[in-house]
Design a protein around this motif. Sequence first.
Motif, PDB file in Angstrom:
ATOM      1  N   ARG A  76      88.655 -36.710  80.276  1.00  0.00           N
ATOM      2  CA  ARG A  76      88.566 -36.074  78.959  1.00  0.00           C
ATOM      3  C   ARG A  76      87.381 -35.116  78.946  1.00  0.00           C
ATOM      4  O   ARG A  76      86.327 -35.391  79.519  1.00  0.00           O
ATOM      5  CB  ARG A  76      88.381 -37.129  77.853  1.00  0.00           C
ATOM      6  N   TRP A  78      85.439 -34.262  76.405  1.00  0.00           N
ATOM      7  CA  TRP A  78      84.307 -34.637  75.568  1.00  0.00           C
ATOM      8  C   TRP A  78      83.242 -35.385  76.347  1.00  0.00           C
ATOM      9  O   TRP A  78      82.055 -35.241  76.067  1.00  0.00           O
ATOM     10  CB  TRP A  78      84.751 -35.459  74.351  1.00  0.00           C
ATOM     11  N   LYS A  82      79.307 -34.634  76.628  1.00  0.00           N
ATOM     12  CA  LYS A  82      78.311 -35.654  76.305  1.00  0.00           C
ATOM     13  C   LYS A  82      77.310 -35.806  77.440  1.00  0.00           C
ATOM     14  O   LYS A  82      76.101 -35.907  77.201  1.00  0.00           O
ATOM     15  CB  LYS A  82      78.984 -36.996  76.028  1.00  0.00           C
ATOM     16  N   ILE A 131      79.286 -36.687  67.286  1.00  0.00           N
ATOM     17  CA  ILE A 131      80.547 -35.982  67.012  1.00  0.00           C
ATOM     18  C   ILE A 131      81.487 -36.113  68.198  1.00  0.00           C
ATOM     19  O   ILE A 131      82.677 -36.411  68.031  1.00  0.00           O
ATOM     20  CB  ILE A 131      80.272 -34.503  66.669  1.00  0.00           C
ATOM     21  N   LEU A 132      80.952 -35.936  69.401  1.00  0.00           N
ATOM     22  CA  LEU A 132      81.789 -36.037  70.602  1.00  0.00           C
ATOM     23  C   LEU A 132      82.340 -37.448  70.786  1.00  0.00           C
ATOM     24  O   LEU A 132      83.522 -37.630  71.082  1.00  0.00           O
ATOM     25  CB  LEU A 132      80.989 -35.623  71.838  1.00  0.00           C
ATOM     26  N   LEU A 135      84.688 -38.391  67.335  1.00  0.00           N
ATOM     27  CA  LEU A 135      85.864 -37.558  67.103  1.00  0.00           C
ATOM     28  C   LEU A 135      86.649 -37.238  68.368  1.00  0.00           C
ATOM     29  O   LEU A 135      87.831 -36.907  68.283  1.00  0.00           O
ATOM     30  CB  LEU A 135      85.454 -36.260  66.412  1.00  0.00           C
ATOM     31  N   LYS A 136      85.973 -37.273  69.519  1.00  0.00           N
ATOM     32  CA  LYS A 136      86.617 -36.933  70.803  1.00  0.00           C
ATOM     33  C   LYS A 136      87.475 -35.665  70.641  1.00  0.00           C
ATOM     34  O   LYS A 136      88.697 -35.700  70.815  1.00  0.00           O
ATOM     35  CB  LYS A 136      87.452 -38.102  71.305  1.00  0.00           C
ATOM     36  N   PRO A 137      86.825 -34.539  70.313  1.00  0.00           N
ATOM     37  CA  PRO A 137      87.578 -33.336  69.941  1.00  0.00           C
ATOM     38  C   PRO A 137      88.374 -32.685  71.072  1.00  0.00           C
ATOM     39  O   PRO A 137      89.292 -31.914  70.809  1.00  0.00           O
ATOM     40  CB  PRO A 137      86.493 -32.387  69.423  1.00  0.00           C
ATOM     41  N   PHE A 138      88.051 -32.996  72.294  1.00  0.00           N
ATOM     42  CA  PHE A 138      88.800 -32.409  73.423  1.00  0.00           C
ATOM     43  C   PHE A 138      88.759 -33.320  74.611  1.00  0.00           C
ATOM     44  O   PHE A 138      88.041 -34.272  74.675  1.00  0.00           O
ATOM     45  CB  PHE A 138      88.285 -31.014  73.784  1.00  0.00           C
TER      46      PHE A 138
END
Length: 138
Positions: A76, A78, A82, A131-132, A135-138
């Motif tokens: 992933r 994110w 991180k 946030i990362l 939410l794991k945005p990507f």
Amino acid sequence: MLWTKIFHILFVMSWFAGLFYLPRIYVNLAQSQEPAATAVLLGMAKRLYRFMFPLAVLTIATGLVLFLYYGIGTGRGWIHAKILLVALLVLYHLWCGRLLQHFLAGTNRHSHVYYRWFNEIPVLLLLLVLILVVLKPF
């Protein structure tokens, strides 16, 4: 895995307590005009920095266990972001150590205003990491 997460969160919180507080001591050192107060603040800063270092190592170690052994975030995007932010936090931690050396040598060149702004860096990095992770945005 849950015990590793618990200890990772504990070490992160403890490390960040130091990352938030040490620059506040620097604000006071930059403003201090009395040698006795300066000596007390320098002692506090030295002890805190020494205390923070193992917490940083334990934070990174438990994070690596979660990533490499348990596979959290593997594949992933994110997690890579991180890891980059954690690397920046490590650099910030080392920068704090360098600034402490300047205070100990009596060669600080920065004002208390500089350290007030400097103190905001870990807050922003922590916000981005949260946030990362959440939410794991990507």
